[in-house]
Design a protein around this motif. Sequence first.
Motif, PDB file in Angstrom:
ATOM      1  N   LEU A 148     -13.188  -4.259  -0.795  1.00 41.87           N
ATOM      2  CA  LEU A 148     -11.929  -4.063  -0.086  1.00 41.87           C
ATOM      3  C   LEU A 148     -12.158  -3.957   1.420  1.00 41.87           C
ATOM      4  N   ASP A 181      -5.949  -0.307  -8.000  1.00 39.32           N
ATOM      5  CA  ASP A 181      -6.399   1.063  -7.760  1.00 39.32           C
ATOM      6  C   ASP A 181      -5.283   2.074  -7.971  1.00 39.32           C
ATOM      7  N   GLU A 225      -5.582  -3.195  -4.198  1.00 43.53           N
ATOM      8  CA  GLU A 225      -4.881  -1.934  -3.948  1.00 43.53           C
ATOM      9  C   GLU A 225      -3.948  -1.586  -5.099  1.00 43.53           C
ATOM     10  N   PRO A 235       0.821  -1.207   0.000  1.00 45.93           N
ATOM     11  CA  PRO A 235       0.000   0.000   0.000  1.00 45.93           C
ATOM     12  C   PRO A 235       0.854   1.255   0.000  1.00 45.93           C
TER      13      PRO A 235
END
Length: 99
Positions: free
Chosen positions: A34, A79, A76, A2
């Motif tokens: 998520l 995204d 993640e 992340p």
Amino acid sequence: MPRKPVLRAVEPGETSERETPKTILQAAESGCRLDELRAMRRRIARALDDPNTPARDLAALSRRQLEIGKEVEAIEMADDEDRSVIANTDDEDWDESAI
């Protein structure tokens, strides 16, 4: 992995804006996959840390914990277009002579 949050100095009297973690039910009802995976991961981690969890359940819980972690990481990364393995490109014109 992340993306790290941007850190800044807090103002005097300022408090943290941390969100209370959602339960699995709340996350499922919100419709965010998520959040649901993160809630499930927390719940499984809690069971893995519990000394009263039966030994026969540890292998399955550990395996599922790793699977959920991979799913969260994949979402993640998708995204975050800079690190995604999927390229967002425009369609090219059809060239019949290339066949």
